[in-house]
Scaffold this active site. Structure first.
Site, PDB file in Angstrom:
ATOM      1  N   GLY A 243      -8.590 -43.228 -46.699  1.00 48.78           N
ATOM      2  CA  GLY A 243      -7.871 -41.963 -46.738  1.00 48.78           C
ATOM      3  C   GLY A 243      -8.290 -40.973 -47.781  1.00 48.78           C
ATOM      4  O   GLY A 243      -7.890 -39.799 -47.716  1.00 48.78           O
ATOM      5  N   CYS A 351     -19.116 -25.279 -22.353  1.00 50.49           N
ATOM      6  CA  CYS A 351     -18.416 -24.283 -21.534  1.00 50.49           C
ATOM      7  C   CYS A 351     -16.944 -24.206 -21.924  1.00 50.49           C
ATOM      8  O   CYS A 351     -16.065 -24.529 -21.125  1.00 50.49           O
ATOM      9  CB  CYS A 351     -18.571 -24.640 -20.064  1.00 50.49           C
ATOM     10  SG  CYS A 351     -20.281 -24.666 -19.598  1.00 50.49           S
TER      11      CYS A 351
HETATM   12  N1  PLP Z   1      -8.377 -47.880 -42.497  1.00 52.79           N
HETATM   13  C1  PLP Z   1      -7.638 -47.568 -41.421  1.00 52.79           C
HETATM   14  C2  PLP Z   1      -6.662 -48.571 -40.920  1.00 52.79           C
HETATM   15  C3  PLP Z   1      -7.786 -46.333 -40.777  1.00 52.79           C
HETATM   16  O1  PLP Z   1      -7.039 -46.036 -39.706  1.00 52.79           O
HETATM   17  C4  PLP Z   1      -8.724 -45.400 -41.295  1.00 52.79           C
HETATM   18  C5  PLP Z   1      -8.912 -44.077 -40.673  1.00 52.79           C
HETATM   19  O2  PLP Z   1      -8.348 -43.690 -39.715  1.00 52.79           O
HETATM   20  C6  PLP Z   1      -9.491 -45.776 -42.400  1.00 52.79           C
HETATM   21  C7  PLP Z   1      -9.293 -47.015 -42.989  1.00 52.79           C
HETATM   22  C8  PLP Z   1     -10.521 -44.866 -42.993  1.00 52.79           C
HETATM   23  O3  PLP Z   1      -9.995 -43.669 -43.392  1.00 52.79           O
HETATM   24  P1  PLP Z   1     -10.881 -42.606 -44.217  1.00 52.79           P
HETATM   25  O4  PLP Z   1     -12.115 -42.364 -43.446  1.00 52.79           O
HETATM   26  O5  PLP Z   1     -10.001 -41.436 -44.299  1.00 52.79           O
HETATM   27  O6  PLP Z   1     -11.159 -43.223 -45.552  1.00 52.79           O
END
Ligand code: PLP
Length: 422
Positions: A243, A351
């Site tokens: 995240g 398109c």
């Molecule tokens: N872990 C889980 C369970 C996720 O759903 C996600 C992204 O959707 C990630 C890790 C990775 O997230 P990020 O690319 O934002 O670090």
């Protein structure tokens, strides 16, 4: 508008004569010539450096979230750098195994794993399955009855933490399809069921609050909620998902991986949670390592309205602007240090009127047809979210390093487009 902010480029970007862009010692205009466009160019040393930063920052395991960008070469790189891998479908699991990632270093996520996916995960000997629902626990019971398997699992908990990001990538709030809600008693019920179950070995809890998160506060809150949940049950493991956000455009800034880790460690200390925390970053490891090169095909000037610059890709190689309204910068790799004084909208070849890559971009005034135009920070959720819409073949991907370019995904051909047709 000013020149492109250079921190948005990969670590090993440099400028040659006339402000011409090199990445990993390779001339980007020559790469476009040799491999064609659109082309994803990844700075391999940058990728490896981010993996190392994450490994150093966290005491627990770091599983690269394969969904951000996945191919055999990327899995091998993550493996070589000592990372684990978070896979979210049977397809991602297949690619990970095909690249030689050992099963015990895989984490299997997903809110709707089929019986076949769970069975494949168990056969691959995945290190952890992150269980997302009671229905999945039913399937694991059935698998146990059929095979005797008793996989090690984490339970995905939704901690009720809000983050300021796009609604589509918010996952920690109660109103979500993911996981067991902390606030409603659902998570307690799932923990109790697992503790009584002979079908799974409950190792700990998991939470993923969302993606492209710039603030550290929500991660601290998630630790507080989840650690509070884990402690009475004596559960030793905690994974905080991914995240961490990255800067895409001028003026944005994101915490570093080290700052993210420090905030999580601090929150664990406050909560009295002593076990090492694992994480699953995707975007923060790969996004800023890559740029996409396009060729300009048409320039349509509408006096008093705007200028449309059409390139040879679009929503099929980067759907993020269309999906989330995401912003990107744009520039001309032949003159990176030139003032960008002409306002343009960079659009694709699909398109759809909505097929845009850069809603409000700036480029040097002398932009012309056949120029190579680039968008930076396209290493995450671009190629991996791409499609064949309008039967546009998916682009090639090269890794560059020390003056060498290595093709890691070949460009699709028109024959590839009918490969599955009968
Ligand atoms: N872990 C889980 C369970 C996720 O759903 C996600 C992204 O959707 C990630 C890790 C990775 O997230 P990020 O690319 O934002 O670090």
């Amino acid at each position: 508008m000013s020149v492109l902010p250079l921190p948005l480029l990969p670590d090993n970007a440099s400028l040659g004569a006339g402000g011409r862009l090199f990445i990993g010692g390779c001339d980007t205009l020559e790469l476009a010539q040799e491999f064609g466009t659109p082309l994803f160019v990844y700075d391999e040393a940058h990728l490896r450096e981010r993996c190392r930063q994450a490994r150093t920052a966290f005491a627990g395991s770091v599983a690269y979230a394969a969904k951000a960008f996945l191919c055999l070469a990327m899995v091998r790189l993550a493996h070589e750098e000592g990372l684990h891998l978070d896979v979210a479908t049977g397809g991602e699991l297949y690619v990970a195994r095909a690249a030689g990632m050992p099963g015990h270093r895989l984490v299997m996520n997903g809110n709707n794993k089929s019986a076949a996916e769970l069975s494949d995960a168990v056969d691959a000997g995945v290190g952890r399955i992150v269980v997302d629902s009671f229905d999945e626990l039913d399937r694991l019971d059935a698998l146990h009855q059929a095979t005797g398997a008793r996989p090690r699992v984490l339970l995905r908990i939704t901690p009720g933490v809000e983050v300021h990001t796009h609604e589509y990538v918010t996952t920690g709030v109660d109103d979500t399809k993911f996981g067991f809600t902390a606030s409603s008693g659902m998570a307690d019920a799932a923990i109790n069921r697992c503790r009584r179950s002979g079908s799974v070995e409950l190792m700990g809890l998991h939470a993923h609050i969302g993606s492209q998160v710039f603030e550290l506060g929500p991660f601290r809150q998630a630790v507080e909620v989840i650690a509070g949940f884990a402690q009475p049950y004596g559960l030793p493991e905690l994974s905080l998902g991914g995240g961490l956000g990255v800067a895409y455009v001028e003026g944005e800034s994101a915490p570093s991986i080290a700052e993210w880790a420090a905030a999580i460690d601090e929150a664990c200390a406050v909560a009295g949670f002593t076990a090492p925390v694992s994480v699953e970053p995707g975007r923060a490891l790969v996004a800023s390592s890559a740029i996409t090169l396009y060729r300009v095909g048409t320039i349509k000037d509408l006096p008093g309205i705007r200028t449309y610059v059409s390139v040879d890709g679009g929503m099929s190689d980067n759907p993020r602007p269309v999906l989330y309204g995401s912003g990107y910068e744009t520039f001309l790799p032949r003159a990176v240090d030139r003032d960008r004084d002409r306002a343009v909208r960079v659009v694709g070849k699909h398109c759809e009127s909505g097929d845009l890559l850069v809603r409000d971009g700036w480029v040097p005034g002398d932009i012309k047809v056949d120029d190579i135009l680039a968008t930076p920070v396209t290493g995450a959720y671009g190629h991996s979210m791409g499609s064949n819409y309008n039967k546009v073949p998916r682009p090639a991907v090269v890794f560059v390093r020390d003056g060498e370019a290595r093709l890691v995904i070949r460009r699709e051909t028109h024959e590839d487009l009918i490969r599955n047709d009968l």
